[in-house]
Structures are given as C-alpha cells and as structure tokens.
Write an enzyme that holds these catalytic residues in place. Structure first.
Site, PDB file in Angstrom:
ATOM      1  N   THR A   1       5.321   7.705  -5.815  1.00 41.79           N
ATOM      2  CA  THR A   1       4.877   9.052  -5.467  1.00 41.79           C
ATOM      3  C   THR A   1       6.100   9.880  -5.091  1.00 41.79           C
ATOM      4  O   THR A   1       6.287  11.005  -5.558  1.00 41.79           O
ATOM      5  CB  THR A   1       3.915   8.995  -4.257  1.00 41.79           C
ATOM      6  OG1 THR A   1       2.926   8.009  -4.509  1.00 41.79           O
ATOM      7  CG2 THR A   1       3.285  10.334  -4.009  1.00 41.79           C
TER       8      THR A   1
ATOM      9  N   ASP B   1       8.221   0.324   3.030  1.00 43.98           N
ATOM     10  CA  ASP B   1       8.412  -0.126   1.640  1.00 43.98           C
ATOM     11  C   ASP B   1       9.898  -0.062   1.274  1.00 43.98           C
ATOM     12  O   ASP B   1      10.439  -0.950   0.605  1.00 43.98           O
ATOM     13  CB  ASP B   1       7.543   0.687   0.661  1.00 43.98           C
ATOM     14  CG  ASP B   1       7.754   2.199   0.739  1.00 43.98           C
ATOM     15  OD1 ASP B   1       8.406   2.688   1.696  1.00 43.98           O
ATOM     16  OD2 ASP B   1       7.261   2.904  -0.165  1.00 43.98           O
ATOM     17  N   ARG B   2      10.581   0.971   1.773  1.00 41.71           N
ATOM     18  CA  ARG B   2      12.028   1.078   1.518  1.00 41.71           C
ATOM     19  C   ARG B   2      12.759  -0.081   2.184  1.00 41.71           C
ATOM     20  O   ARG B   2      13.624  -0.723   1.586  1.00 41.71           O
ATOM     21  CB  ARG B   2      12.563   2.407   2.085  1.00 41.71           C
ATOM     22  CG  ARG B   2      12.008   3.627   1.417  1.00 41.71           C
ATOM     23  CD  ARG B   2      12.476   4.895   2.126  1.00 41.71           C
ATOM     24  NE  ARG B   2      13.933   5.037   2.108  1.00 41.71           N
ATOM     25  CZ  ARG B   2      14.599   5.937   2.823  1.00 41.71           C
ATOM     26  NH1 ARG B   2      13.943   6.758   3.621  1.00 41.71           N
ATOM     27  NH2 ARG B   2      15.911   6.012   2.746  1.00 41.71           N
TER      28      ARG B   2
ATOM     29  N   ASN C   1       1.600   5.436  -1.289  1.00 43.23           N
ATOM     30  CA  ASN C   1       0.847   6.672  -1.099  1.00 43.23           C
ATOM     31  C   ASN C   1      -0.168   6.921  -2.203  1.00 43.23           C
ATOM     32  O   ASN C   1      -1.170   7.591  -1.977  1.00 43.23           O
ATOM     33  CB  ASN C   1       1.805   7.858  -0.976  1.00 43.23           C
ATOM     34  CG  ASN C   1       2.420   7.924   0.409  1.00 43.23           C
ATOM     35  OD1 ASN C   1       1.729   8.219   1.377  1.00 43.23           O
ATOM     36  ND2 ASN C   1       3.696   7.593   0.522  1.00 43.23           N
TER      37      ASN C   1
ATOM     38  N   CYS D   1       0.848  -1.202   0.000  1.00 40.88           N
ATOM     39  CA  CYS D   1       0.000   0.000   0.000  1.00 40.88           C
ATOM     40  C   CYS D   1       0.875   1.240   0.000  1.00 40.88           C
ATOM     41  O   CYS D   1       1.411   1.642   1.041  1.00 40.88           O
ATOM     42  CB  CYS D   1      -0.903  -0.002   1.222  1.00 40.88           C
ATOM     43  SG  CYS D   1      -1.855  -1.516   1.396  1.00 40.88           S
TER      44      CYS D   1
ATOM     45  N   THR E   1       3.986  23.834 -23.358  1.00 42.51           N
ATOM     46  CA  THR E   1       4.046  23.763 -21.894  1.00 42.51           C
ATOM     47  C   THR E   1       4.249  22.326 -21.436  1.00 42.51           C
ATOM     48  O   THR E   1       5.088  22.041 -20.578  1.00 42.51           O
ATOM     49  CB  THR E   1       2.744  24.338 -21.290  1.00 42.51           C
ATOM     50  OG1 THR E   1       2.586  25.662 -21.776  1.00 42.51           O
ATOM     51  CG2 THR E   1       2.791  24.329 -19.776  1.00 42.51           C
TER      52      THR E   1
HETATM   53  N1  LIG Z   1      -0.540   0.508 -14.061  1.00 39.60           N
HETATM   54  C1  LIG Z   1      -0.223   1.618 -13.407  1.00 39.60           C
HETATM   55  N2  LIG Z   1      -1.129   2.163 -12.576  1.00 39.60           N
HETATM   56  C2  LIG Z   1      -0.827   3.275 -11.899  1.00 39.60           C
HETATM   57  N3  LIG Z   1       0.351   3.927 -11.982  1.00 39.60           N
HETATM   58  C3  LIG Z   1       1.282   3.446 -12.794  1.00 39.60           C
HETATM   59  C4  LIG Z   1       1.058   2.265 -13.536  1.00 39.60           C
HETATM   60  N4  LIG Z   1       2.179   2.012 -14.238  1.00 39.60           N
HETATM   61  C5  LIG Z   1       3.045   2.994 -13.957  1.00 39.60           C
HETATM   62  N5  LIG Z   1       2.524   3.885 -13.109  1.00 39.60           N
HETATM   63  C6  LIG Z   1       3.221   5.058 -12.572  1.00 39.60           C
HETATM   64  O1  LIG Z   1       3.600   4.735 -11.244  1.00 39.60           O
HETATM   65  C7  LIG Z   1       3.469   5.850 -10.394  1.00 39.60           C
HETATM   66  C8  LIG Z   1       3.095   5.376  -9.012  1.00 39.60           C
HETATM   67  O2  LIG Z   1       4.091   4.452  -8.590  1.00 39.60           O
HETATM   68  P1  LIG Z   1       3.885   3.541  -7.328  1.00 39.60           P
HETATM   69  O3  LIG Z   1       5.170   2.829  -7.126  1.00 39.60           O
HETATM   70  O4  LIG Z   1       2.651   2.725  -7.441  1.00 39.60           O
HETATM   71  O5  LIG Z   1       3.657   4.660  -6.203  1.00 39.60           O
HETATM   72  P2  LIG Z   1       3.289   4.535  -4.674  1.00 39.60           P
HETATM   73  O6  LIG Z   1       4.024   3.316  -4.139  1.00 39.60           O
HETATM   74  O7  LIG Z   1       3.799   5.801  -4.112  1.00 39.60           O
HETATM   75  O8  LIG Z   1       1.801   4.389  -4.550  1.00 39.60           O
HETATM   76  C9  LIG Z   1       2.403   6.710 -11.041  1.00 39.60           C
HETATM   77  O9  LIG Z   1       2.744   8.039 -10.876  1.00 39.60           O
HETATM   78  C10 LIG Z   1       2.469   6.350 -12.516  1.00 39.60           C
HETATM   79  O10 LIG Z   1       3.243   7.317 -13.205  1.00 39.60           O
HETATM   80  C1  LIG Z   2       9.369   7.914   1.420  1.00 38.84           C
HETATM   81  C2  LIG Z   2       7.964   7.354   1.252  1.00 38.84           C
HETATM   82  C3  LIG Z   2       6.966   8.495   1.357  1.00 38.84           C
HETATM   83  C4  LIG Z   2       7.856   6.689  -0.123  1.00 38.84           C
HETATM   84  O1  LIG Z   2       6.527   6.311  -0.339  1.00 38.84           O
HETATM   85  P1  LIG Z   2       5.952   5.887  -1.790  1.00 38.84           P
HETATM   86  O2  LIG Z   2       6.482   6.836  -2.806  1.00 38.84           O
HETATM   87  O3  LIG Z   2       6.452   4.492  -2.060  1.00 38.84           O
HETATM   88  O4  LIG Z   2       4.464   5.914  -1.660  1.00 38.84           O
HETATM   89  C5  LIG Z   2       7.685   6.254   2.324  1.00 38.84           C
HETATM   90  O5  LIG Z   2       8.678   5.289   2.280  1.00 38.84           O
HETATM   91  C6  LIG Z   2       7.610   6.841   3.721  1.00 38.84           C
HETATM   92  O6  LIG Z   2       6.607   7.342   4.139  1.00 38.84           O
HETATM   93  N1  LIG Z   2       8.734   6.772   4.474  1.00 38.84           N
HETATM   94  C7  LIG Z   2       8.850   7.293   5.834  1.00 38.84           C
HETATM   95  C8  LIG Z   2       9.920   8.331   5.907  1.00 38.84           C
HETATM   96  C9  LIG Z   2      11.311   7.767   5.706  1.00 38.84           C
HETATM   97  O7  LIG Z   2      11.511   6.727   5.057  1.00 38.84           O
HETATM   98  O8  LIG Z   2      12.252   8.388   6.236  1.00 38.84           O
HETATM   99  K   LIG Z   3       8.811   5.259  -3.598  1.00 31.90           K
END
Ligand SMILES: Nc1ncnc2c1ncn2[C@@H]1O[C@H](COP(=O)(O)OP(=O)(O)O)[C@@H](O)[C@H]1O
Ligand SMILES: CC(C)(COP(=O)(O)O)[C@@H](O)C(=O)NCCC(=O)O
Ligand SMILES: [K+]
Length: 253
Positions: free
Chosen positions: A127, A104-105, A9, A7, A183
């Site tokens: 994200t 996740d990290r 962000n 899960c 743009t």
């Molecule tokens: N099938 C998909 N559905 C949604 N996002 C995708 C997909 N494939 C690539 N992306 C890209 O992945 C990004 C989100 O990455 P993700 O690792 O899921 O983020 P998070 O872990 O933060 O939720 C989106 O900004 C989008 O650009």
């Molecule tokens: C850095 C992150 C926001 C990345 O989240 P993601 O982009 O995978 O949704 C997440 O790993 C988080 O909330 N970390 C806590 C702060 C830290 O790792 O220092």
């Molecule tokens: K990330």
C-alpha cells in the site's frame, strides 16, 4: 501446522509452516482481503490442522484483536503477536522511538539481515512503499515511506473527475513506458516512472550509506514491478515472515 499472518493495510498475507522439521518450507500460503475470507479459506482447506499462530500487524490494536479473537473462536488457537524491539538478532532499530517503526518494516529488516549478515537495502512495495537501510554491522539507519502504486492511482482517481479506468486496462497499460496515448496509459506509466525514480534514488543512497556491496531485497505485493530496474535484487516475497519467525519463536510444550 503453524499459521503465520502478515496483516498489511490492504491485505492479509498468510502461510502455513510445518510444526517440526529442519527444512522449513511453507505448506501453503495466500493473500486474503478480509478476516472472514481468510478464516473461511483456512477452515475449508485445513480443518483441524492448525496448532498455533504467529502474527504481525500494522493495523490498529482493535482490528488486530478482532482477527485474533475470530481465530481463537474458529480454530481454538492463540496468536503470538510480534512486538517492537530496540534490537533483535543482531539488528538495532534505528528510529528515535523504536516503537514507531512499522512492525512489517522491522521484521523485513531483521529477516534480510538474518539471511545475509551484510549491508542491505529493503524495499517493500505494498500500500505504501518503504525503504530501510541496514549497514554491515546490523545497524538499521532508518528509511523512507512514500505512497505505493495503489495509493498513487487512487489519489488520482479520487481527486480528479476524468481519470477512470478498470484494472484490466491498468495492467495492459503497464506493459510499456513510452508516453501514454490514453488516460490509463498516461497514469499507469506516470506512476511507474515515479516508482522507478524512487527506486533509483534509493539505490544511490544505499551505496552512499551502506557501501557499494549493499544487497537489495524486494518484497511486498508489487515487488515484481521494480524487479527489472534492480536486476541484482533478491525478490523475497516472504521476507516479513522470515523476521516474524525470529521475533516469535515457538516454545514447544
Ligand atoms: N495476489 C495478490 N492479491 C492482492 N494484491 C496483489 C497480489 N499480487 C500482487 N498484488 C499487489 O500487491 C499490492 C498490495 O501489496 P501488499 O504487500 O499486500 O500490501 P499491504 O502489505 O500494504 O497490505 C496490491 O496493490 C497489488 O497491486
Ligand atoms: C509504512 C507502513 C504504512 C507500510 O504499510 P504497508 O504498505 O505494508 O501496509 C507501515 O509500516 C506503518 O504503518 N508504519 C508506521 C510508521 C513508520 O514506520 O514510521
Ligand atoms: K509496504
């Protein structure tokens, strides 16, 4: 089948793994943008087939509980939730306060080191974009966090009045990195170049911190964007799941 959930962000990544068997290959997987979408999708495609669930979340505890409660109600399954650790599977957590490192990290770090057992740089493009350094002995040396493509884009859109374009145009604009003549081209390519600069700096740092034979892993939804700049990288979309299985081993009844 075992339901695995990451899960983030923005999205919930999911996959279904067989309960038994030596060769662990996913039966199915996908990306959901909400709890409801995930549950409806699973209920329509795999009715009565879920046995248990393991989950990692960087969302709030309340949000995560909403999801685990909904899964319990709909499928009668419990979720094992990954928790922070000082050390796991030969990897030591490098944060001053290990509980603060995004889970996740942490799981991607554990996953990467478990796959290769040598120095690695993990770049997770979601994200946020995160980098994590692991030395050959499995010591996590820390890392960096910066905005990912979706955040860079939306910050520009939110804080300006004349930057507006749709997703199809954005994708088209990313096909080249020559100076933009619209743009969308200017923004998309500008953000991509920031990303490229970040990646390049991380590679330099990784060689300094971890040695020249450091292995680079790319993961996260936008991993493909960086692939051409790091030809030797391993693109492992399910790296977090590799660590998740280690953090939440299944205890058979
Ligand atoms: N099938 C998909 N559905 C949604 N996002 C995708 C997909 N494939 C690539 N992306 C890209 O992945 C990004 C989100 O990455 P993700 O690792 O899921 O983020 P998070 O872990 O933060 O939720 C989106 O900004 C989008 O650009
Ligand atoms: C850095 C992150 C926001 C990345 O989240 P993601 O982009 O995978 O949704 C997440 O790993 C988080 O909330 N970390 C806590 C702060 C830290 O790792 O220092
Ligand atoms: K990330």
């Amino acid at each position: 089948m075992i339901l695995e959930l990451d899960c983030g962000n923005s999205f919930i990544k999911w996959r279904l793994m067989p309960r038994h068997g030596v060769v662990q290959q996913a039966i199915a997987g996908g990306v959901a943008s909400s709890n409801e979408q995930l549950i409806d999708d699973l209920a329509s495609r795999f009715p009565g087939e879920l046995f248990t669930c393991r989950l990692v979340s960087v969302r709030s505890e309340d949000e995560t509980k909403l999801l685990t409660d909904a899964l319990k109600t709909r499928f009668a399954i419990d979720c094992m939730i990954a928790a922070p650790a000082r050390a796991l599977a030969g990897v030591s957590n490098g944060y001053d306060d290990y509980q603060r490192l995004g889970l996740d990290r942490w799981l991607a770090v554990v996953g990467a080191y478990s796959l290769v057992g040598r120095a690695c740089l993990v770049l997770d493009l979601g994200t946020a974009i995160t980098s994590d350094f692991i030395d050959a002995a499995g010591a996590h040396l820390g890392g960096f966090i910066c905005p990912g493509m979706p955040l860079m884009r939306s910050q520009l859109r939110t804080h300006t009045r004349r930057i507006r374009y749709d997703d199809a145009v954005a994708e088209q604009a990313q096909q080249s990195l020559v100076p933009g003549r619209s743009t969308a081209e200017a923004v998309e390519r500008g953000c991509l170049l920031m990303l490229r600069g970040f990646v390049s700096t991380q590679l330099d740092l990784a060689r300094q911190q971890c040695g020249d034979d450091v292995l680079v892993f790319l993961t996260g939804g936008d991993a493909a964007l960086a692939a051409e700049w790091v030809p030797a990288a391993r693109i492992v979309p399910d790296l977090v799941f590799v660590g998740l299985a280690i953090a939440c081993p299944l205890t058979e009844e």
